[in-house]
Design a protein around this motif. Structure first.
Motif, short mmCIF file in Angstrom:
data_model
loop_
_atom_site.label_atom_id
_atom_site.label_comp_id
_atom_site.label_asym_id
_atom_site.label_seq_id
_atom_site.Cartn_x
_atom_site.Cartn_y
_atom_site.Cartn_z
N ARG A 250 0.58 -1.18 0.10
CA ARG A 250 -0.08 0.06 -0.20
C ARG A 250 0.84 1.30 -0.03
NH1 ARG A 250 -2.52 2.61 -0.80
NH2 ARG A 250 -4.00 3.63 0.70
N ALA B 89 -3.01 4.38 -4.41
CA ALA B 89 -4.34 4.55 -3.73
C ALA B 89 -4.90 3.25 -3.41
CB ALA B 89 -5.43 5.03 -4.69
N ASP B 90 -5.93 2.93 -2.87
CA ASP B 90 -6.14 1.81 -2.17
C ASP B 90 -6.85 0.82 -3.35
OD1 ASP B 90 -8.57 3.14 -2.52
OD2 ASP B 90 -9.60 2.14 -0.84
N TYR C 284 -6.56 -0.01 -10.58
CA TYR C 284 -7.48 -0.40 -11.90
C TYR C 284 -6.46 -0.81 -13.26
CZ TYR C 284 -10.80 2.13 -9.59
OH TYR C 284 -11.90 2.63 -8.66
N ILE D 292 -12.99 -8.34 -11.87
CA ILE D 292 -13.76 -6.90 -11.45
C ILE D 292 -12.67 -5.97 -12.32
CG2 ILE D 292 -13.84 -5.28 -9.60
CD1 ILE D 292 -14.46 -7.53 -7.79
N SER E 56 -10.27 -4.89 -11.34
CA SER E 56 -9.49 -3.67 -10.53
C SER E 56 -9.20 -4.43 -9.33
CB SER E 56 -10.42 -2.62 -10.34
OG SER E 56 -11.47 -2.75 -9.81
N ASN F 194 -9.30 -3.85 -5.18
CA ASN F 194 -9.52 -2.86 -3.97
C ASN F 194 -8.85 -3.76 -2.78
OD1 ASN F 194 -10.31 -1.34 -1.88
ND2 ASN F 194 -12.20 -1.06 -2.99
N PHE G 202 -8.64 5.68 0.55
CA PHE G 202 -9.42 5.73 -0.51
C PHE G 202 -9.88 7.01 -0.89
CE2 PHE G 202 -13.87 6.20 1.48
CZ PHE G 202 -13.32 6.85 2.57
N TRP H 85 -22.53 2.35 -3.18
CA TRP H 85 -21.27 2.99 -3.43
C TRP H 85 -20.50 2.59 -4.57
CZ3 TRP H 85 -16.26 1.02 -0.60
CH2 TRP H 85 -14.99 2.04 -0.77
N GLY I 58 -17.38 2.33 -5.15
CA GLY I 58 -16.23 1.46 -4.83
C GLY I 58 -16.83 0.02 -4.90
N THR J 241 -17.94 -1.45 -8.92
CA THR J 241 -17.00 -2.17 -9.94
C THR J 241 -17.27 -3.65 -9.76
OG1 THR J 241 -15.22 -2.28 -8.09
CG2 THR J 241 -15.19 -0.68 -10.00
N GLY J 242 -17.71 -4.09 -8.64
CA GLY J 242 -17.81 -5.51 -8.60
C GLY J 242 -19.16 -5.83 -9.08
N VAL K 262 -12.35 7.99 -11.87
CA VAL K 262 -12.86 6.66 -12.17
C VAL K 262 -14.22 6.67 -12.53
CG1 VAL K 262 -12.98 4.42 -11.59
CG2 VAL K 262 -10.82 5.82 -10.97
N LYS L 73 -15.06 7.82 -15.84
CA LYS L 73 -14.42 6.80 -16.69
C LYS L 73 -15.73 5.70 -16.83
CE LYS L 73 -10.61 4.12 -17.90
NZ LYS L 73 -10.76 2.82 -16.87
N GLU M 5 -17.77 4.66 -20.14
CA GLU M 5 -17.60 3.40 -20.61
C GLU M 5 -18.94 2.66 -20.70
OE1 GLU M 5 -14.66 1.79 -18.31
OE2 GLU M 5 -13.16 2.42 -19.42
N LEU N 165 -7.44 12.17 -8.58
CA LEU N 165 -6.51 11.89 -7.17
C LEU N 165 -5.30 12.18 -7.81
CD1 LEU N 165 -7.59 8.41 -5.87
CD2 LEU N 165 -7.21 10.41 -4.50
#
Lengths: 324, 340
Positions: free
Chosen positions: A133, A139-140, A143, A232, A234, A236, B53, B232, B234, B237-238, B263, B266, B270, B329
């Motif tokens: 990390r 970042a966390d 991608y 995924i 990406s 996380n 994050f 969320w 975050g 994406t899943g 992101v 993006k 997409e 970011l």
């Protein structure tokens, strides 16, 4: 004569799983369908692959608490190298070496440094996560860069209508089964787990064998990481803070691979994972609240453990030093 | 005396000249001095749920930049998603007597006692993004119920005539205010509309992998869903990965919320997500900055006011985004490097 002890924990788990399976099939519409069952197996593939790696280590009377950190950071490292413009094969090779190095260091610390596995791998897990990390990732979340998303998109790969994750899970199980049952190294793993001193006295190379076990668990963790990243697109690192590691230990122990080592096999991991998979799938279909799901999960696990204690009562013969 | 009378005019002029600059100063804007006096050297500590994050990085950037600009000291604490570590860090922070604490709550209750203690010690407490059960000097963030209503309105758009009207939710956590309030907001709209219904509402625990798993099961069970609202971006994406794997991209529309980092734009472009209610971190941070300055200049003891400053939010689709809508970011990190 049928002795009571033949009703092993593995059989308890299978019985409970089958019971739940029949119950859900009758009660929940849509549960007993080919596509849902394939989805169910897909959902336990990551847990199962980690479980197989953990299983090998636990059979050798160790434990690897660094697996989820390795999963996250190896995949993130690979993605970050792609982002930095390092070619695919180079990135893959470097990530692979990184993973094996972590596994080998784990093994060396345990086998040669004689540090208890629980501490060595706990520290390694924290180190890998912290290093990754702070030094590798900005970042966390990492991608997959746009130019590789088509190539690395595992999620849409479905040979014969079955997700690629299921094939990888099956392949990992076969490789691990072959290793444990058909190679001398597999047999050594059981001997070491059963009685370390005796194994060493008969001339088994116990220390290199332990290094091998941790290298394998690291490798399996990286395979699971590749699946996460590939589906995924990406990664996380929050996954490190999830309950995944406990779930992995849970399915391994639940399936009947005792923490005292020397017993069990790949099938135990599969049964443990299936029980959790059926349970979670059924509860998701029933749309239960999160707290209720946790409660039911805990109750089922308690039932399995209690049944095991009833059917396999411990005595001087079965009790072993080092039982947790 | 003769000298004095002889040069009286000159003396008057000279005296006037000496005094005049003082008079000009007296007429100048007193604001900067008042502001400086109240702000200079004041210590502001930000503790999000984790530093790593996008939201936390955004807040730290926009608030930190401003606090340093007016001569304050800005610090962050990183509990890394652990409530225990957060309580410990907060206890230590209170003991070190900063002037303002900004906290991103993990749940409704965990830090309540510590907030009381901080305010009693004269420290202003600002809660951001996730409210708690205790009202401190200020809360700045989304009105999550309203945000949920906005998400549901977007879902209604996708679930019109000719669709099944079935909506799935990927909730966060059962103990988290943003999750609970978002759910209530969504249900306000859904319950008022007979043409749509929520058919499944599993939890992700804010984990993308878990979101992917429950969505796989959900799509299996309800292949004719018209929309999924993920609580969320975050975890979206899943969820999006599961929709893609089921071959239902564009058919099952995905609505989510997040801080509006690049992101998200993006993913909108997409078509990974179809609509987002952005909490617009730069704008939200401006409100936080203004509140810090207001509290410090007010001179009022901590705990006097209970402000609720909700961020203005709208539903954004691919067609609504414009260059600069999202913040980056990466660009923020580069700015920080250049300026230090």
């Amino acid at each position: 004569m049928i002795s009571k002890t033949e009703f092993t924990q593995e059989k308890v788990v299978v019985a409970v799983s089958v019971g739940l399976f029949i119950l859900f099939s009758f009660l929940l519409s849509g549960f007993f369908s080919a596509s849902n069952l394939i989805g169910l197996i897909r959902n336990i593939s990551i847990l199962g692959i980690l479980g197989v790696g953990m299983g090998i280590v636990i059979i050798g009377r160790g434990i690897d608490l660094s697996m989820v950190s390795i999963l996250a950071i190896s995949a993130a490292f690979f993605i970050e190298m792609l982002n930095a413009g390092i070619p695919l094969t180079g990135s893959f090779f470097i990530a692979l070496c990184f993973v094996l190095l972590i596994g080998i260091v784990n093994g060396v610390l345990i086998a040669y440094g004689e540090i208890p596995p629980i501490f060595a791998t706990l520290a390694m897990g924290l180190f890998v996560y912290g290093y990754g990390r702070s030094q590798i990732m900005s970042a966390d979340v990492a991608y997959v860069p746009d130019e590789y998303t088509d190539l690395l998109d595992l999620g849409t790969l479905k040979p014969l209508g079955v997700p690629i994750e299921v094939y990888i899970f099956v392949a990992v199980c076969i490789v691990a089964w072959f290793f444990l049952r058909k190679t001398k190294y597999g047999h050594y793993t059981y001997y070491i787990g059963d009685n370390y001193e005796a194994a060493r006295n008969v001339g088994i190379p116990v220390r290199p064998m332990i290094v091998l076990q941790y290298a394998l668990s690291a490798l399996f963790a990286a395979i699971a990481g590749a699946i996460v990243a590939g589906t995924i697109l990406s990664l996380n690192t929050r996954i490190v803070n999830s309950t995944l590691l406990y779930d992995v230990i849970l399915i391994v122990v639940l399936g009947g691979i005792g923490l005292s080592g020397g017993k069990g096999g790949v099938s135990n991991v599969i049964f443990g994972a299936l029980l959790i998979g059926i349970l979670v799938n059924g509860m998701t279909i029933m749309d239960l609240e999160q707290t209720h799901q946790n409660l039911i999960k805990a109750l089922i696990l308690l039932v399995v453990v209690i049944l095991d204690t009833i059917f396999n009562q411990r005595n001087e013969q079965t009790e072993k030093q080092g039982d947790i | 005396m003769k000298f004095f009378t002889k040069h009286l005019t000159k003396i008057i002029v000279a005296t006037m000249m000496l005094i005049s600059p003082l008079m000009v100063i007296a007429q100048e804007d007193p604001g900067p001095e008042i502001s400086n006096k109240a702000l200079e050297g004041k210590r502001v500590v930000l503790m999000p749920m984790a530093m790593g994050f996008d939201l936390a990085q955004g807040w730290a950037h926009y608030i930190g930049r401003e606090v340093r600009y007016w001569g304050g000291i800005f610090e962050t604490r990183d509990p890394n998603w652990s409530v225990e570590a957060g309580s410990q860090a907060l206890t230590d922070v209170i003991a070190s007597r900063p002037d303002v604490i900004i906290v991103h709550n993990p749940d409704l209750r965990s830090y309540v006692k510590l907030f009381k203690r901080a305010q009693e010690a004269g420290i202003y407490v600002i809660q951001i993004d996730n409210r708690s059960a205790f009202n401190t000097d200020a809360f700045i963030g989304s009105n999550w119920e309203k945000l949920g209503e906005l998400e549901a309105t977007a879902a209604l758009r996708f679930c019109g005539e000719g669709t099944s009207g079935k909506i799935g939710l990927i909730q966060g956590e059962q103990v988290n205010a943003s999750s609970i309030d978002q759910y209530n907001g969504i249900m306000n709209i859904i319950d008022a509309n007979d043409s749509v219904e929520v058919v499944s509402k599993p939890y992700s625990g804010w984990d993308a992998t878990k979101a992917q798993e429950v969505t796989t099961t959900m799509l299996q069970q309800h292949p004719d869903l018209c929309a999924i609202i993920d609580f969320w971006d975050g975890t979206a994406t899943g969820t999006a990965a599961a929709i893609r794997a089921a071959g239902k991209t564009g058919q099952v529309r995905l609505i989510t919320t997040g801080g509006g980092e690049e992101v998200a734009c993006k993913m909108l472009n997409e078509g990974t997500i179809d609509a987002i209610v952005s909490t617009e971190i730069p704008k939200q941070s401006q409100a936080i900055n203004a509140t810090i300055k207001t509290l410090l200049q007010s001179g009022m003891p901590a705990g006097t006011m209970q402000l609720f400053l909700y961020t203005h939010e709208v539903v954004t689709t691919k067609d609504d985004i414009y260059p600069g809508f999202c913040w980056s970011l990466e660009k923020n990190a580069a700015d920080t490097r250049d300026n230090t």
